[in-house]
Motif scaffolding. Structure first.
Motif, PDB file in Angstrom:
ATOM      1  N   GLU A   1     -70.885  19.091-121.495  1.00  0.00           N
ATOM      2  CA  GLU A   1     -71.503  19.467-122.467  1.00  0.00           C
ATOM      3  C   GLU A   1     -72.609  18.371-123.071  1.00  0.00           C
ATOM      4  O   GLU A   1     -73.717  18.651-123.458  1.00  0.00           O
ATOM      5  CB  GLU A   1     -70.980  20.389-123.349  1.00  0.00           C
TER       6      GLU A   1
ATOM      7  N   ILE B   1     -76.459  18.419-122.984  1.00  0.00           N
ATOM      8  CA  ILE B   1     -77.419  18.575-124.136  1.00  0.00           C
ATOM      9  C   ILE B   1     -78.004  17.325-124.314  1.00  0.00           C
ATOM     10  O   ILE B   1     -79.411  17.318-124.756  1.00  0.00           O
ATOM     11  CB  ILE B   1     -76.432  18.689-125.625  1.00  0.00           C
TER      12      ILE B   1
ATOM     13  N   ASN C   1     -72.006  19.333-129.728  1.00  0.00           N
ATOM     14  CA  ASN C   1     -72.138  20.609-130.652  1.00  0.00           C
ATOM     15  C   ASN C   1     -73.014  20.070-131.766  1.00  0.00           C
ATOM     16  O   ASN C   1     -73.980  20.701-132.405  1.00  0.00           O
ATOM     17  CB  ASN C   1     -70.858  21.479-131.064  1.00  0.00           C
TER      18      ASN C   1
ATOM     19  N   GLN D   1     -76.597  19.558-130.816  1.00  0.00           N
ATOM     20  CA  GLN D   1     -77.374  20.882-130.485  1.00  0.00           C
ATOM     21  C   GLN D   1     -77.763  21.343-131.799  1.00  0.00           C
ATOM     22  O   GLN D   1     -78.797  21.768-132.075  1.00  0.00           O
ATOM     23  CB  GLN D   1     -76.346  21.804-129.980  1.00  0.00           C
TER      24      GLN D   1
END
Length: 478
Positions: free
Chosen positions: A8, A12, A366, A369
């Motif tokens: 991830e 990203i 995260n 993001q």
């Protein structure tokens, strides 16, 4: 919200890198076309797109980057009595933690650093606008700060320990290419079709070209009684249940919530759902948000126009700030029950929300993001940096009394210090998944991040179970 795994993180990084390279590559390619004069059709077409991106950057982004730095129009300054009460109320939590230093970029802050922070936090002012009559009061607060931290503040100013002053510091933003706004527009269209299929009607003020990307749903929208606050409404048909007012958070509008709406409608097909759209936090280029008082007035006019007297409020993230504003307004008696999800207003005097959303250096997937797609979006950044005033948005648990209230907290929330909020609300040191008193309940999941409760059906069911009870509060009076 994505997770924190290595794949991830790579995804990203690639996504952000691609979007940030669109403008530089467009400039370089356009320069190449001018210098080399290629004649093939593919290169001409690609050159047309590069020219569009260059125009968008120079004629839209650069002027807006300058204009969005305009100083905030702060609310009226509170009275001295109110400021003292507010500081004392906050200092109870500062005294039991190390959170005072969190407002500064270094723990080595000095007296003048604290003065700058107090001027912003309590007076909405800077040294240049400080009034002489405030000096005695400031010295009083300085003495209280010294009691809190257990030491005398060193005279002077440490440039490396400047305070975070959200509505005074510069508006931090990054360019988005035209192709990104095309994606936003496509998601907006998909969201509109989903909502129409679920029985919602769209209401707007008729200014359908007032935002970019333009919204096709506005062409056939019904006329709203207010300006700058569009909404979707599914008619209320029950005489024994309450309608739901939904206030969304920062992101890409209502799209992430449509599965939740579908499940709520399946559970209660006869209740009305009013979903307000806040375009200024929905990745659009649009007008500034309404003030807190204007927002509450507009929502009141919408409710009156739809004939909704009392209602249940379901709000998420930044939408919970609007709920706090409603509780401070004439709308409070009309709120029958409330469900807060990932709430922002509790313990807002602590630095977590401001730091995590605006100032933090992103590291994990995260966080990256959130950093690029939310906190560095020009309009979202403008909204938080020029239209978010902590003293009118903070909410204390004593203000929740008089109605059923449920609060969802995500244990790995990267914006809200959910553990501190949980302890504040429950006064319990040990976390439990469901804590409840007569009118207040706190739901807690230690493994979820901000907004991820809406990602899975099993987690959404926990919210639906709360609403299932709340929409039946018709006979309850505040």
């Amino acid at each position: 919200m994505i997770g924190t795994s290595l794949p991830e993180y790579i995804f990203i990084l690639i996504s952000i890198g691609f979007l940030r390279l669109v403008a530089p590559i467009s400039f370089l390619y356009l320069g190449y076309l001018v210098a080399v004069q290629p004649a093939t059709r593919w290169q001409t077409s690609f050159g047309g797109y590069a020219f569009l991106e260059v125009l968008f950057y120079t004629l839209v982004y650069l002027p807006r980057r300058y204009l969005l730095q305009k100083s905030a129009v702060h609310p009226a300054i509170h009275t001295r009595e109110y400021r003292r009460m507010l500081f004392q109320r906050c200092s109870g939590h500062l005294a039991t933690s190390d959170y005072l230093s969190g407002w500064f970029f270094s723990a080595e802050f000095k007296k003048d650093n604290v003065v700058d922070w107090l001027l912003w936090a309590l007076f909405s002012a800077t040294r240049d606008t400080c009034l002489v009559e405030w000096e005695e009061e400031l010295e009083e607060y300085i003495s209280m700060v010294e009691d809190i931290i257990g030491r005398k503040l060193t005279p002077g100013y440490n440039a490396g320990a400047r305070p975070m002053r959200l509505t005074i510091d510069s508006v931090s933003m990054l360019h988005r290419p035209v192709i990104w706004y095309l994606v936003v527009g496509l998601v907006d269209v998909a969201s509109s079709f989903r909502l129409w299929r679920q029985g919602f009607h769209h209401y707007d003020d008729g200014a359908w070209i007032a935002s970019f990307p333009m919204r096709p749903c506005c062409v056939i929208s019904r006329r709203s009684p207010v300006v700058n606050l569009p909404y979707w409404y599914r008619p209320h048909r029950s005489s024994t249940k309450l309608p739901v007012l939904f206030l969304h958070g920062i992101g890409i509008g209502l799209y992430p919530y449509t599965p939740f709406f579908k499940e709520l409608i399946s559970l209660h097909p006869d209740i009305g759902i009013l979903a307000i759209e806040f375009l200024s936090i929905s990745m659009h280029i649009t007008s500034p948000p309404l003030s807190s008082s204007a927002t509450c007035t507009a929502i009141s006019q919408i409710l009156d126009d739809l004939g909704l007297d009392r209602f249940v409020v379901l709000s998420h993230s930044c939408g919970t700030v609007v709920t706090a504003q409603m509780l401070h307004s004439h709308l409070a008696p009309r709120v029958a029950a409330m469900l807060f999800v990932d709430p922002i207003p509790f313990l807002l005097h602590l630095p977590d929300v401001a730091y995590n959303f605006v100032y933090r250096q992103a590291r994990s997937a995260n966080e990256l993001q959130l950093w690029y797609f939310a906190s560095r979006d020009p309009d979202i950044s403008r909204t938080l940096s020029r239209h978010f005033f902590w003293s009118e948005n903070v909410l204390w648990k004593e203000e929740l009394m008089g109605r059923p209230v449920a609060i969802w907290l995500s244990g790995k929330d990267q914006i809200v210090n959910s553990e501190q909020v949980r302890k504040y609300l429950t006064e319990e040191q040990t976390a439990s998944e469901h804590w409840a008193t007569d009118r207040l309940e706190v739901l807690f999941d230690p493994d979820l991040d901000h907004a991820t409760v809406f990602d899975t059906k099993s987690q959404r069911k926990r919210l639906l179970d709360v609403l299932d009870r709340f929409v039946s509060c018709l006979d309850y009076r505040n």
